[in-house]
Design a protein around this motif. Structure first.
Motif, mmCIF file in Angstrom:
data_model
loop_
_atom_site.group_PDB
_atom_site.id
_atom_site.type_symbol
_atom_site.label_atom_id
_atom_site.label_comp_id
_atom_site.label_asym_id
_atom_site.label_seq_id
_atom_site.Cartn_x
_atom_site.Cartn_y
_atom_site.Cartn_z
ATOM 1 N N ASN A 148 -1.336 -13.514 31.838
ATOM 2 C CA ASN A 148 -0.056 -14.218 31.788
ATOM 3 C C ASN A 148 0.188 -14.656 30.342
ATOM 4 O O ASN A 148 -0.315 -15.682 29.895
ATOM 5 C CB ASN A 148 -0.082 -15.437 32.719
ATOM 6 N N THR A 149 0.968 -13.875 29.605
ATOM 7 C CA THR A 149 1.119 -14.099 28.170
ATOM 8 C C THR A 149 1.613 -15.501 27.846
ATOM 9 O O THR A 149 1.043 -16.203 27.006
ATOM 10 C CB THR A 149 2.074 -13.058 27.564
ATOM 11 N N TRP A 150 2.673 -15.954 28.512
ATOM 12 C CA TRP A 150 3.239 -17.255 28.188
ATOM 13 C C TRP A 150 2.398 -18.403 28.734
ATOM 14 O O TRP A 150 2.318 -19.467 28.121
ATOM 15 C CB TRP A 150 4.675 -17.328 28.701
ATOM 16 N N MET A 153 -0.298 -18.770 26.208
ATOM 17 C CA MET A 153 0.160 -19.437 24.993
ATOM 18 C C MET A 153 0.316 -20.943 25.207
ATOM 19 O O MET A 153 0.076 -21.734 24.291
ATOM 20 C CB MET A 153 1.476 -18.808 24.524
ATOM 21 N N HIS A 227 0.563 -13.216 19.421
ATOM 22 C CA HIS A 227 0.029 -14.537 19.100
ATOM 23 C C HIS A 227 0.075 -14.781 17.601
ATOM 24 O O HIS A 227 0.496 -15.850 17.134
ATOM 25 C CB HIS A 227 -1.413 -14.663 19.605
ATOM 26 N N TYR A 230 3.573 -15.718 16.302
ATOM 27 C CA TYR A 230 4.051 -17.076 16.537
ATOM 28 C C TYR A 230 3.230 -18.137 15.803
ATOM 29 O O TYR A 230 3.676 -19.272 15.655
ATOM 30 C CB TYR A 230 4.072 -17.375 18.031
ATOM 31 N N HIS A 269 11.176 -17.417 17.503
ATOM 32 C CA HIS A 269 11.914 -16.927 18.667
ATOM 33 C C HIS A 269 13.305 -16.462 18.263
ATOM 34 O O HIS A 269 13.811 -15.462 18.785
ATOM 35 C CB HIS A 269 12.012 -18.022 19.733
#
Length: 412
Positions: A148-150, A153, A227, A230, A269
């Motif tokens: 789950n990428t988000w 993060m 990653h 960001y 973003h």
């Protein structure tokens, strides 16, 4: 001794310049490829295995770029690798850490009013935290949460906030922010060295052997690259923060650090969405401005934004400072806490010239640098470095009262 200090300064300069050059190269290539990847367009005429293409113009010529999501059908004759920018950025940054913060641990790394430890212990904590950071991060990425990428993060953000708080409980504010940048940059560079490049080498080896590469290697590498994307802007902030004491030398410095990470996300973003041709989310800039204003407020709670005294923006005359009732006590304070370094002939070991050319030996010099004294030693704890001269909270209040009293006196 004088020659040694001069040579050490030039070594630090060379390492810093090397670090700046390699960091520009790494950040530039990273941002370019993220923008390229997001801007790829799928077209029917693409060759088998190609994911998308992009036409670009630069330097008087046109470029036609195609991306293969896994790999082309066969190994190209020439392949350019993008890895050394990352490696040398980390190496040069670590060299700077050794020269400035390990070599000058008593001055820049340790604040005995925060934690009374020896230089060797502080250095071991520093090294251990950088290594532990990568281990924890890598385990999280490889855990079920990593799918789950988000979600991943979000958990990583909690880890970074904890480290921001933790570093401020161990080191000087300056060193805490620098270490938070080093902690994050170590994760980013290790992503390249330990995951992205090895995965790409596996794909290359499969192509050479005539095997069809497994797409999972590219997917994992892309997640780590996201990653890094960001995290880049916060790292830049922390690496430059030593020039801005109101960010690292205040009571809520770890909260400021947490907000800086969020600002990095909102700014990136906007760029990522724009490059992907999904619109221009202006709300991200509104959020960024709000976060920055909150940081300003936290750095000087509560005066600069409550309208009590906009003292930092005022430059009163010489006589205003010298004639203030607080000045005799301030002069005595500066002579005992600051002039060992800020003098024509500094007496502090290893200091051969006054830092930044600032001398505080007479009334005129103290008055001329009143604003810097107020910001660096009154409003923040940036000076003295590591509070090496044991300036007390009451003495800092005296500096604040002196400056603001003088400013108010001029306004009236």
């Amino acid at each position: 001794m004088y020659e040694y200090a001069i040579a050490w300064e030039w070594l630090a300069f060379a390492a810093r310049w090397f670090h700046v050059i390699t960091a520009i190269a790494w950040i530039g290539s990273s941002f370019y490829f993220i923008a390229l990847d997001l801007g790829l367009v799928k077209r029917p005429h693409l060759p088998p295995g190609a994911y998308g293409e992009e036409w670009q113009v630069h330097g008087g010529g046109f470029y036609h770029i195609q991306k293969y999501l896994v790999a082309p059908a066969q190994m190209p004759e020439h392949l350019t690798w993008f890895k050394y920018e990352s490696y040398f950025t980390w190496i040069s940054g670590f060299l700077m850490l050794c020269i400035v913060y390990y070599g000058g641990a008593d001055l820049f790394l340790i604040d005995r009013h925060v934690l009374d430890i020896s230089p060797s212990v502080a250095i071991l904590i520093s090294l251990g935290s950088l290594a532990l950071g990568w281990v924890v991060y890598d385990l999280l990425c490889k855990s079920p949460l990593g799918r789950n990428t988000w979600g991943l993060m979000a958990v990583l953000y909690i880890v970074l906030v904890f480290m921001a708080w933790g570093y401020t409980q161990l080191f000087t504010g300056r060193a805490a922010f620098l270490h938070l940048g080093a902690f994050t940059a170590t994760i980013m560079s290790a992503n390249v060295f330990m995951i992205i490049i090895p995965n790409q080498k596996i794909v290359v080896a499969d192509l050479i052997a005539g095997r069809v590469p497994d797409p999972k290697y590219g997917q994992v590498a892309k997640q780590r690259s996201l990653h890094n994307n960001y995290l880049t802007l916060p790292v830049i902030f922390f690496m430059l923060s030593n020039h801005y004491p109101l960010s690292f030398g205040t009571q809520f410095n770890w909260v400021i650090a947490a907000l800086v990470f969020l600002m990095g996300v909102t700014i990136r973003h906007w760029f990522n969405t724009t490059h992907a041709r999904k619109g221009r989310p202006t709300w991200t800039w509104i959020v960024t401005v709000i976060l920055f204003i909150l940081i300003m407020w936290l750095s000087t709670v509560p005066k600069l934004l409550t309208g009590e005294t906009d003292a930092a923006a005022v430059a009163p005359a010489f006589q205003q400072f010298v004639g203030d009732p607080h000045f005799p006590a301030v002069k005595q304070l500066v002579s005992t806490r600051c002039s060992m370094c800020h003098a024509a002939e500094p007496v502090y070991e290893g200091i051969v010239r006054p830092p930044n050319g600032v001398m505080l030996e007479n009334d005129a010099e103290i008055a001329a640098h009143a604003r810097e004294i107020y910001i660096q030693a009154g409003r923040s704890h940036a000076m003295p470095p590591g509070n090496i001269t044991d300036i007390t909270p009451d003495e800092r209040k005296l500096l604040v009262a002196w400056f603001e009293s003088a400013v108010e006196g001029k306004k009236q």
